[in-house]
Design a protein around this motif. Structure first.
Motif, PDB file in Angstrom:
ATOM      1  N   VAL A  81       0.824  -1.218   0.000  1.00  0.00           N
ATOM      2  CA  VAL A  81       0.000   0.000   0.000  1.00  0.00           C
ATOM      3  C   VAL A  81       0.856   1.265   0.000  1.00  0.00           C
ATOM      4  CG1 VAL A  81      -1.924  -1.188   1.102  1.00  0.00           C
ATOM      5  CG2 VAL A  81      -0.277   0.043   2.534  1.00  0.00           C
ATOM      6  N   HIS A  82       2.015   1.239   0.681  1.00  0.00           N
ATOM      7  CA  HIS A  82       2.883   2.424   0.704  1.00  0.00           C
ATOM      8  C   HIS A  82       3.725   2.552  -0.572  1.00  0.00           C
ATOM      9  CE1 HIS A  82       2.098   2.035   5.086  1.00  0.00           C
ATOM     10  NE2 HIS A  82       2.188   3.356   5.056  1.00  0.00           N
ATOM     11  N   VAL A  83       3.750   1.502  -1.378  1.00  0.00           N
ATOM     12  CA  VAL A  83       4.482   1.539  -2.649  1.00  0.00           C
ATOM     13  C   VAL A  83       3.562   2.040  -3.755  1.00  0.00           C
ATOM     14  CG1 VAL A  83       5.679   0.140  -4.381  1.00  0.00           C
ATOM     15  CG2 VAL A  83       6.059  -0.283  -1.937  1.00  0.00           C
ATOM     16  N   ASN A  84       2.431   1.351  -3.934  1.00  0.00           N
ATOM     17  CA  ASN A  84       1.535   1.668  -5.042  1.00  0.00           C
ATOM     18  C   ASN A  84       0.823   3.011  -4.891  1.00  0.00           C
ATOM     19  OD1 ASN A  84       1.992  -0.751  -6.539  1.00  0.00           O
ATOM     20  ND2 ASN A  84       0.731  -1.856  -5.067  1.00  0.00           N
ATOM     21  N   SER A  85       0.837   3.578  -3.704  1.00  0.00           N
ATOM     22  CA  SER A  85       0.218   4.895  -3.512  1.00  0.00           C
ATOM     23  C   SER A  85       0.885   5.958  -4.376  1.00  0.00           C
ATOM     24  CB  SER A  85       0.295   5.310  -2.036  1.00  0.00           C
ATOM     25  OG  SER A  85       1.644   5.357  -1.592  1.00  0.00           O
ATOM     26  N   GLY A  86       2.134   5.712  -4.801  1.00  0.00           N
ATOM     27  CA  GLY A  86       2.846   6.673  -5.627  1.00  0.00           C
ATOM     28  C   GLY A  86       2.144   6.971  -6.942  1.00  0.00           C
ATOM     29  N   ILE A  87       1.397   5.997  -7.473  1.00  0.00           N
ATOM     30  CA  ILE A  87       0.708   6.190  -8.755  1.00  0.00           C
ATOM     31  C   ILE A  87      -0.362   7.267  -8.610  1.00  0.00           C
ATOM     32  CG2 ILE A  87      -0.721   5.066 -10.505  1.00  0.00           C
ATOM     33  CD1 ILE A  87       0.640   2.393  -9.546  1.00  0.00           C
ATOM     34  N   HIS A  88      -1.210   7.133  -7.624  1.00  0.00           N
ATOM     35  CA  HIS A  88      -2.277   8.108  -7.392  1.00  0.00           C
ATOM     36  C   HIS A  88      -1.697   9.428  -6.891  1.00  0.00           C
ATOM     37  CE1 HIS A  88      -5.973   9.754  -5.426  1.00  0.00           C
ATOM     38  NE2 HIS A  88      -6.560   9.223  -6.478  1.00  0.00           N
ATOM     39  N   ASN A  89      -0.612   9.353  -6.115  1.00  0.00           N
ATOM     40  CA  ASN A  89       0.066  10.582  -5.676  1.00  0.00           C
ATOM     41  C   ASN A  89       0.536  11.408  -6.870  1.00  0.00           C
ATOM     42  OD1 ASN A  89      -0.245   9.966  -3.001  1.00  0.00           O
ATOM     43  ND2 ASN A  89       1.894   9.447  -2.614  1.00  0.00           N
ATOM     44  N   LYS A  90       1.097  10.725  -7.870  1.00  0.00           N
ATOM     45  CA  LYS A  90       1.597  11.447  -9.043  1.00  0.00           C
ATOM     46  C   LYS A  90       0.454  12.107  -9.811  1.00  0.00           C
ATOM     47  CE  LYS A  90       4.602  12.884 -12.025  1.00  0.00           C
ATOM     48  NZ  LYS A  90       5.464  14.054 -11.694  1.00  0.00           N
ATOM     49  N   ALA A  91      -0.693  11.456  -9.856  1.00  0.00           N
ATOM     50  CA  ALA A  91      -1.865  12.070 -10.499  1.00  0.00           C
ATOM     51  C   ALA A  91      -2.253  13.357  -9.773  1.00  0.00           C
ATOM     52  CB  ALA A  91      -3.032  11.090 -10.511  1.00  0.00           C
ATOM     53  N   ALA A  92      -2.209  13.318  -8.435  1.00  0.00           N
ATOM     54  CA  ALA A  92      -2.520  14.517  -7.662  1.00  0.00           C
ATOM     55  C   ALA A  92      -1.493  15.617  -7.911  1.00  0.00           C
ATOM     56  CB  ALA A  92      -2.584  14.179  -6.177  1.00  0.00           C
ATOM     57  N   HIS A  93      -0.215  15.237  -7.987  1.00  0.00           N
ATOM     58  CA  HIS A  93       0.829  16.220  -8.287  1.00  0.00           C
ATOM     59  C   HIS A  93       0.588  16.846  -9.655  1.00  0.00           C
ATOM     60  CE1 HIS A  93       4.780  17.323 -10.086  1.00  0.00           C
ATOM     61  NE2 HIS A  93       4.945  17.923  -8.910  1.00  0.00           N
ATOM     62  N   ASN A  94       0.225  16.023 -10.634  1.00  0.00           N
ATOM     63  CA  ASN A  94      -0.078  16.543 -11.968  1.00  0.00           C
ATOM     64  C   ASN A  94      -1.212  17.559 -11.916  1.00  0.00           C
ATOM     65  OD1 ASN A  94       1.844  14.781 -12.993  1.00  0.00           O
ATOM     66  ND2 ASN A  94       0.347  13.253 -13.652  1.00  0.00           N
ATOM     67  N   LEU A  95      -2.212  17.267 -11.102  1.00  0.00           N
ATOM     68  CA  LEU A  95      -3.367  18.153 -10.986  1.00  0.00           C
ATOM     69  C   LEU A  95      -2.979  19.469 -10.323  1.00  0.00           C
ATOM     70  CD1 LEU A  95      -6.294  17.667 -11.859  1.00  0.00           C
ATOM     71  CD2 LEU A  95      -6.827  17.050  -9.507  1.00  0.00           C
ATOM     72  N   LEU A  96      -2.179  19.377  -9.265  1.00  0.00           N
ATOM     73  CA  LEU A  96      -1.772  20.579  -8.527  1.00  0.00           C
ATOM     74  C   LEU A  96      -0.865  21.481  -9.356  1.00  0.00           C
ATOM     75  CD1 LEU A  96      -1.163  18.857  -5.093  1.00  0.00           C
ATOM     76  CD2 LEU A  96      -2.611  20.881  -5.387  1.00  0.00           C
ATOM     77  N   THR A  97      -0.118  20.911 -10.285  1.00  0.00           N
ATOM     78  CA  THR A  97       0.847  21.697 -11.068  1.00  0.00           C
ATOM     79  C   THR A  97       0.382  21.969 -12.495  1.00  0.00           C
ATOM     80  OG1 THR A  97       2.024  19.657 -11.659  1.00  0.00           O
ATOM     81  CG2 THR A  97       2.804  20.850  -9.716  1.00  0.00           C
ATOM     82  N   ALA A  98      -0.858  21.577 -12.830  1.00  0.00           N
ATOM     83  CA  ALA A  98      -1.355  21.774 -14.197  1.00  0.00           C
ATOM     84  C   ALA A  98      -1.452  23.266 -14.525  1.00  0.00           C
ATOM     85  CB  ALA A  98      -2.725  21.113 -14.345  1.00  0.00           C
ATOM     86  N   LYS A  99      -0.997  23.646 -15.714  1.00  0.00           N
ATOM     87  CA  LYS A  99      -1.042  25.050 -16.151  1.00  0.00           C
ATOM     88  C   LYS A  99      -1.615  25.134 -17.557  1.00  0.00           C
ATOM     89  CE  LYS A  99       2.862  26.483 -13.267  1.00  0.00           C
ATOM     90  NZ  LYS A  99       4.201  27.102 -13.223  1.00  0.00           N
ATOM     91  N   ASP A 100      -2.220  26.290 -17.852  1.00  0.00           N
ATOM     92  CA  ASP A 100      -2.775  26.487 -19.187  1.00  0.00           C
ATOM     93  C   ASP A 100      -1.688  26.949 -20.151  1.00  0.00           C
ATOM     94  OD1 ASP A 100      -2.321  29.200 -18.708  1.00  0.00           O
ATOM     95  OD2 ASP A 100      -4.428  29.667 -18.331  1.00  0.00           O
ATOM     96  N   GLY A 101      -2.066  27.319 -21.347  1.00  0.00           N
ATOM     97  CA  GLY A 101      -1.092  27.706 -22.359  1.00  0.00           C
ATOM     98  C   GLY A 101      -0.311  28.951 -22.024  1.00  0.00           C
ATOM     99  N   ASP A 102      -0.839  29.769 -21.098  1.00  0.00           N
ATOM    100  CA  ASP A 102      -0.139  30.978 -20.677  1.00  0.00           C
ATOM    101  C   ASP A 102       0.677  30.776 -19.410  1.00  0.00           C
ATOM    102  OD1 ASP A 102      -1.232  32.469 -22.795  1.00  0.00           O
ATOM    103  OD2 ASP A 102      -3.087  32.792 -21.664  1.00  0.00           O
ATOM    104  N   GLY A 103       0.764  29.533 -18.959  1.00  0.00           N
ATOM    105  CA  GLY A 103       1.534  29.248 -17.756  1.00  0.00           C
ATOM    106  C   GLY A 103       0.809  29.562 -16.469  1.00  0.00           C
TER     107      GLY A 103
END
Length: 557
Positions: free
Chosen positions: A465-487
């Motif tokens: 559980v502490h290993v595979n959580s990284g997959i969903h964690n990375k999705a959350a990181h992607n969401l938190l850092t998502a930017k539009d075309g203007d940055g």
């Protein structure tokens, strides 16, 4: 059908399928919904979907003499979205189906906003138990030890993925049983109390599964300032007891901090949480100040950002005990290199660092992570095994990172590491921005599975559980850092927190997985941003889909 035996269905009013799906119903809802109470309106929408030939995923088995059974769990108004949520559990032969959940979301006039379901088909299972509740309780006591006390066993239909082949069973489940000898494979310092839900076959009396519930790691008000476990000055609220002595009790947020005085939480757990941390004596215990101030930050975040009044949403207490040990062998030893949420409170251990004890309560992200396991317990109660367990861990990681970085508005300056303050004390560190840095997968293709026939347990981290959580964690990181075309960031951190909170509290159930989380987050986004311009809605939904697609968590077909 998903890995947990449940069929999924999702529909939202701004989904292009919505009008066509409703039009396919043989008996559409005709009464004006605003004239109904929310539960009645939700029940009519649910019945409409059950009878709708366009929604085969919601077709439940029909016991002899009656149709599908769905019983109301509760109705809740969600301040974040201004909507009403009515939840139903599926029953078959008047027995609940474990993990089932139907969520009906209503707008202000009781019109249908969304419906989400996870239902099972245990039609081939004999509904008559041949083992009595008393016999099941005896089996549990024999396995857990005489001290194993929990809730009385209750009948469920349960989809068993622990044996071969996967199948539905009629079982008894007893929740929150304290099992003797928990964590012995970790040794003296790393053992934790083993609180489990027992699953016992109602036909054979055998133990099917042990589902872990311990997720490791007269007065007057006033304020105080003192150094915490890292030497940082922290401001906190406190009160005086009847004798005029100060104690760490914040009645505004109902945060309570206790000193267990290095007693053994395994053998003396009945004495938890211990005495309130008080002053005198001087100075304040730095470990206690860390635990208290960090717990208040979690409570503030829940109230101010998620509009939730405590973990139970009813103002319940945040209880912490510092200076704990567990399964201590050396009577003089004071080290216990761990921290855990144990069902009703936090317990914090400590380890020697440069000759001095350092509490695990010093790390704000770890404190937030562990306390937020309590939020999961109070809402979805995700099973702490395999994919649902990895999702459980990930939700705590996500909230832990967001809460610990709340003072930094720009995510480009965030610290994405978990537990960096404890790097000298042996706590595993995770990095949400790069899970592979610490041996976690960052894509579903690399999900670490148990070997065939291998049973989840402490030695394999309950199915990694502490290993595979990284997959969903990375999705959350992607969401938190998502930017539009203007940055420009597509989401604020508070918006991302709201999306994951709404998914966890409204759309996930016991056996949910990564795909269910994406489904819940997308539903939450459609509701949360429903008043925004269409271009804004489209941009946010596209960014959300991209965040999950990038880690291999696909959209619902």
């Amino acid at each position: 059908m998903s890995h947990n035996g449940l069929q999924r269905f999702t529909l939202h009013s701004n989904d292009e399928r919505f009008d066509a799906t409703l039009a396919a119903a043989d008996e559409p809802v005709t009464a004006e919904p605003e004239q109904l109470d929310p539960e009645t309106a939700a029940r009519r929408y649910l019945n409409q979907m059950i009878a709708n030939p366009a929604v085969p995923e919601l077709t439940a088995p029909e016991p002899a003499g009656g149709g599908p059974e769905f019983r109301t769990i509760g109705t809740e108004t969600v301040p974040l979205t201004g909507t009403k949520i009515v939840k139903f559990a599926q029953y078959h032969h008047h027995i609940p189906v474990y993990g089932s959940l139907v969520t009906v979301e209503l707008d202000g006039d009781n019109s249908l906003l969304a419906i989400s379901s996870a239902v099972g088909e245990p039609a081939e299972v004999d509904p008559l138990a041949t083992v009595s509740p008393a016999q099941a309780a005896a089996v549990i006591r024999e396995d857990a030890g005489d001290t194993g006390q929990g809730e009385p066993p209750r009948l469920y239909y349960y989809f068993d993925t622990w044996g071969e082949p996967d199948r539905w069973r009629l079982v008894y489940i007893a929740k929150n049983v304290l099992r003797e000898g928990g964590g012995e494979s970790h040794g003296t310092h790393l053992a934790v109390p083993e609180l489990v839900d027992y699953v016992v076959d109602a036909h054979t009396g055998t133990v099917v599964a042990r589902l872990p519930r311990t997720q490791s790691v007269t007065w007057s008000p006033g304020e105080g300032t003192a150094a915490d476990g890292l030497g940082l000055r922290r401001q906190f609220r406190l009160e005086r007891d009847g004798g005029g002595n100060l104690r760490l009790l914040d009645s505004l947020r109902n945060v309570r901090t206790h000193d267990f005085k290095f007693q053994d939480a395994r053998f003396m757990g009945a004495l938890l949480p211990g005495d309130f941390v008080g002053n005198p004596p001087e100075p304040w215990d730095g470990a206690a100040i860390s635990a208290h101030a960090n717990a208040v930050e979690v409570a503030d975040f829940l109230l101010n950002v998620l509009q939730r009044n405590g973990l139970d949403n009813m103002g319940g207490p945040f209880v912490s005990s510092v200076n704990c040990t567990y399964q201590r062998v050396d009577p003089a030893g004071r080290e216990w290199r761990n921290a855990a949420w144990i069902g009703t409170q936090m317990i914090y251990g400590q380890r020697l660092v440069d000759g001095a004890l350092r509490s695990y309560a010093i790390a704000r992200d770890v404190v937030a992570h562990e306390i937020m396991h309590g939020l999961t317990d109070a809402t979805a109660r995700l099973e702490y095994v395999r994919e649902s367990g990895a999702l459980n861990e990930s939700y705590s990681d996500i909230f832990g990172i967001i809460i610990s970085n709340v003072a930094t508005p720009d995510v480009d300056g965030w610290n994405w590491e978990m537990g960096e303050d404890l790097s000298l004390t042996g706590v595993p560190i995770r990095d949400l921005s790069d899970p592979t840095r610490f041996g976690q997968p960052a894509h579903l293709d690399d999900f670490r599975r148990l070997d065939r026939g291998e049973v989840p347990g402490r030695r394999n981290d309950w199915g990694w559980v502490h290993v595979n959580s990284g997959i969903h964690n990375k999705a959350a990181h992607n969401l938190l850092t998502a930017k539009d075309g203007d940055g420009v960031p597509v989401f604020t951190p508070n918006e991302v927190a709201a999306l994951f909170y709404l998914a966890l509290s409204q759309y996930l159930s016991r056996t949910s997985g990564f795909g269910d989380s994406r489904r819940g987050v997308e539903l939450a986004a459609r509701t949360l941003f429903r008043s925004a311009e269409q271009a804004v809605q489209d941009a946010k939904l596209a960014a959300l889909g991209g965040a999950f697609d990038a880690v291999g968590i696909a959209a619902q077909p």
